[in-house]
Motif scaffolding. Structure first.
Motif, mmCIF file in Angstrom:
data_model
loop_
_atom_site.group_PDB
_atom_site.id
_atom_site.type_symbol
_atom_site.label_atom_id
_atom_site.label_comp_id
_atom_site.label_asym_id
_atom_site.label_seq_id
_atom_site.Cartn_x
_atom_site.Cartn_y
_atom_site.Cartn_z
ATOM 1 N N ALA A 85 0.833 -1.210 0.000
ATOM 2 C CA ALA A 85 0.000 0.000 0.000
ATOM 3 C C ALA A 85 0.863 1.253 0.000
ATOM 4 C CB ALA A 85 -0.932 -0.011 1.203
ATOM 5 N N THR A 86 1.824 1.325 0.905
ATOM 6 C CA THR A 86 2.697 2.500 0.981
ATOM 7 C C THR A 86 4.140 2.063 1.226
ATOM 8 O OG1 THR A 86 2.570 2.771 3.383
ATOM 9 C CG2 THR A 86 0.827 3.814 2.064
ATOM 10 N N ILE A 87 5.065 2.954 0.936
ATOM 11 C CA ILE A 87 6.477 2.685 1.220
ATOM 12 C C ILE A 87 6.684 2.562 2.729
ATOM 13 C CG2 ILE A 87 8.784 3.714 1.133
ATOM 14 C CD1 ILE A 87 8.067 4.812 -1.637
ATOM 15 N N GLY A 88 5.937 3.362 3.507
ATOM 16 C CA GLY A 88 6.033 3.268 4.961
ATOM 17 C C GLY A 88 5.671 1.881 5.462
ATOM 18 N N ASP A 89 4.598 1.305 4.907
ATOM 19 C CA ASP A 89 4.202 -0.055 5.273
ATOM 20 C C ASP A 89 5.285 -1.059 4.891
ATOM 21 O OD1 ASP A 89 1.799 0.850 6.226
ATOM 22 O OD2 ASP A 89 0.661 0.336 4.436
ATOM 23 N N MET A 90 5.858 -0.857 3.728
ATOM 24 C CA MET A 90 6.891 -1.768 3.242
ATOM 25 C C MET A 90 8.110 -1.749 4.164
ATOM 26 S SD MET A 90 8.818 -1.661 -0.452
ATOM 27 C CE MET A 90 9.956 -2.952 -0.968
ATOM 28 N N VAL A 91 8.557 -0.554 4.484
ATOM 29 C CA VAL A 91 9.735 -0.411 5.356
ATOM 30 C C VAL A 91 9.434 -0.965 6.751
ATOM 31 C CG1 VAL A 91 11.230 1.267 6.510
ATOM 32 C CG2 VAL A 91 10.706 1.522 4.075
ATOM 33 N N GLY A 92 8.268 -0.615 7.288
ATOM 34 C CA GLY A 92 7.910 -1.073 8.626
ATOM 35 C C GLY A 92 7.736 -2.574 8.716
ATOM 36 N N HIS B 217 18.731 -3.513 0.306
ATOM 37 C CA HIS B 217 17.978 -2.450 -0.371
ATOM 38 C C HIS B 217 16.489 -2.773 -0.394
ATOM 39 C CE1 HIS B 217 21.193 -0.015 -2.454
ATOM 40 N NE2 HIS B 217 21.874 -1.035 -1.989
ATOM 41 N N PHE B 218 15.681 -1.737 -0.270
ATOM 42 C CA PHE B 218 14.254 -1.816 -0.588
ATOM 43 C C PHE B 218 14.082 -1.324 -2.028
ATOM 44 C CE2 PHE B 218 13.905 -0.977 4.078
ATOM 45 C CZ PHE B 218 13.169 -2.104 4.423
ATOM 46 N N LEU B 219 13.364 -2.082 -2.835
ATOM 47 C CA LEU B 219 12.984 -1.630 -4.173
ATOM 48 C C LEU B 219 11.462 -1.641 -4.251
ATOM 49 C CD1 LEU B 219 15.455 -3.431 -6.649
ATOM 50 C CD2 LEU B 219 15.479 -1.035 -5.930
ATOM 51 N N ALA B 220 10.871 -0.458 -4.323
ATOM 52 C CA ALA B 220 9.414 -0.327 -4.334
ATOM 53 C C ALA B 220 8.945 0.135 -5.709
ATOM 54 C CB ALA B 220 8.971 0.672 -3.265
ATOM 55 N N MET B 221 8.088 -0.674 -6.333
ATOM 56 C CA MET B 221 7.525 -0.317 -7.635
ATOM 57 C C MET B 221 6.298 0.559 -7.408
ATOM 58 S SD MET B 221 7.901 -4.031 -9.504
ATOM 59 C CE MET B 221 7.280 -3.492 -11.100
ATOM 60 N N ILE C 265 7.861 8.914 0.254
ATOM 61 C CA ILE C 265 9.304 8.969 0.486
ATOM 62 C C ILE C 265 9.602 9.848 1.697
ATOM 63 C CG2 ILE C 265 11.491 9.817 -0.478
ATOM 64 C CD1 ILE C 265 10.406 8.941 -3.251
ATOM 65 N N ALA C 266 8.875 10.951 1.816
ATOM 66 C CA ALA C 266 9.088 11.874 2.938
ATOM 67 C C ALA C 266 8.784 11.203 4.277
ATOM 68 C CB ALA C 266 8.212 13.113 2.760
ATOM 69 N N VAL C 267 7.785 10.329 4.303
ATOM 70 C CA VAL C 267 7.382 9.645 5.546
ATOM 71 C C VAL C 267 8.515 8.786 6.108
ATOM 72 C CG1 VAL C 267 5.867 7.820 6.443
ATOM 73 C CG2 VAL C 267 4.905 9.681 5.092
ATOM 74 N N VAL C 268 9.327 8.187 5.232
ATOM 75 C CA VAL C 268 10.390 7.273 5.692
ATOM 76 C C VAL C 268 11.775 7.928 5.668
ATOM 77 C CG1 VAL C 268 9.108 5.209 5.040
ATOM 78 C CG2 VAL C 268 10.694 6.234 3.391
ATOM 79 N N ALA C 269 11.810 9.255 5.514
ATOM 80 C CA ALA C 269 13.095 9.952 5.359
ATOM 81 C C ALA C 269 14.039 9.744 6.543
ATOM 82 C CB ALA C 269 12.852 11.445 5.135
ATOM 83 N N GLU C 270 13.479 9.631 7.749
ATOM 84 C CA GLU C 270 14.340 9.465 8.925
ATOM 85 C C GLU C 270 14.845 8.036 9.073
ATOM 86 O OE1 GLU C 270 12.653 10.970 12.506
ATOM 87 O OE2 GLU C 270 12.271 12.958 11.682
ATOM 88 N N SER C 271 14.115 7.076 8.555
ATOM 89 C CA SER C 271 14.515 5.675 8.730
ATOM 90 C C SER C 271 15.222 5.091 7.512
ATOM 91 C CB SER C 271 13.284 4.810 9.045
ATOM 92 O OG SER C 271 12.322 4.914 8.019
ATOM 93 N N CYS C 272 15.116 5.764 6.363
ATOM 94 C CA CYS C 272 15.721 5.241 5.130
ATOM 95 C C CYS C 272 16.467 6.336 4.370
ATOM 96 C CB CYS C 272 14.650 4.659 4.209
ATOM 97 S SG CYS C 272 14.025 3.067 4.726
#
Length: 209
Positions: free
Chosen positions: A146-153, A164-168, A177-184
């Motif tokens: 659903a979101t990059i944040g969900d993917m990273v979390g 590496h995370f590769l998100a299509m 991208i801004a949501v995960v800026a501190e963790s990635c």
């Protein structure tokens, strides 16, 4: 397989400069044939038209090929096997793990693995948060999160130290991208051009901080 679909795939692969080995395109078409057949009963994808499947599934997946990283990769939430199956066909020397919680979809993927003799492909039925791999992965790949944040979390525990995370994604996902800026750390955002598709496509490459 319909000759028009064969020509469509050949032309798309030529434009993308992928699937150049003699076995690649026949394998991709064999996968497409299985996807069409099983989709009638298993509802693997909302895309029903075979020509649209070539564009929106096969070529869309193949477009990421130049940007793959690492030797051991996992496709999380793979569904009907996208992009994991096309990548396993293209790169027999790499190890691909396909993860999905849906039993119908993983049964289909076991059939694909057997029929296409994809020895470099392993299928797992599990929820990502409870999945504990034998060894970490070089890349976590996803087309369906659903979101990059969900993917990273949800997938951080799957990655190795330099993973590496590769998100299509479709349109450039600036807010995600801004949501995960501190963790990635954002390594790159590749703009993809899928032959026959008049929609934006991007591949976001990130590493955990």
């Amino acid at each position: 397989m319909d000759s028009a679909l064969t020509s469509q795939l050949e032309e798309g692969c030529r434009i993308l400069n992928v699937a150049q080995q003699p076995q690649d395109q026949p394998q991709l078409l064999a996968y497409l044939e299985l996807l069409i057949k099983w989709n009638k009963a298993y509802n693997l994808t909302a895309v029903r038209d075979p020509a649209q499947m070539v564009t929106k599934h096969l070529l869309d997946s193949l477009a990421i090929a130049p940007h793959l990283r690492g030797q051991r990769l996992i496709d999380v939430g793979t569904g009907g096997g996208l992009p994991g199956v096309p990548m396993a066909i293209l790169f027999p020397e790499r190890e691909f793990h396909l993860l999905d919680s849906n039993g119908k979809k993983t049964r289909f993927l076991f059939q694909v693995k057997t029929a296409l003799r994809l020895d470099n492909m392993t299928v797992h039925q599990a929820r990502v948060e409870s999945f504990a791999p034998e060894a970490p992965y070089d890349t976590v790949l996803s087309r369906a999160f659903a979101t990059i944040g969900d993917m990273v979390g949800g997938c951080r525990h799957l990655l190795g130290p330099d993973g590496h995370f590769l998100a299509m994604k479709g349109v450039y996902p600036e807010e995600e991208i801004a949501v995960v800026a501190e963790s990635c750390r954002l390594e790159a955002v590749h703009e993809l051009h899928v032959p026959g598709l008049d929609e934006q496509r991007h591949l976001v490459d990130m590493t955990p901080r």
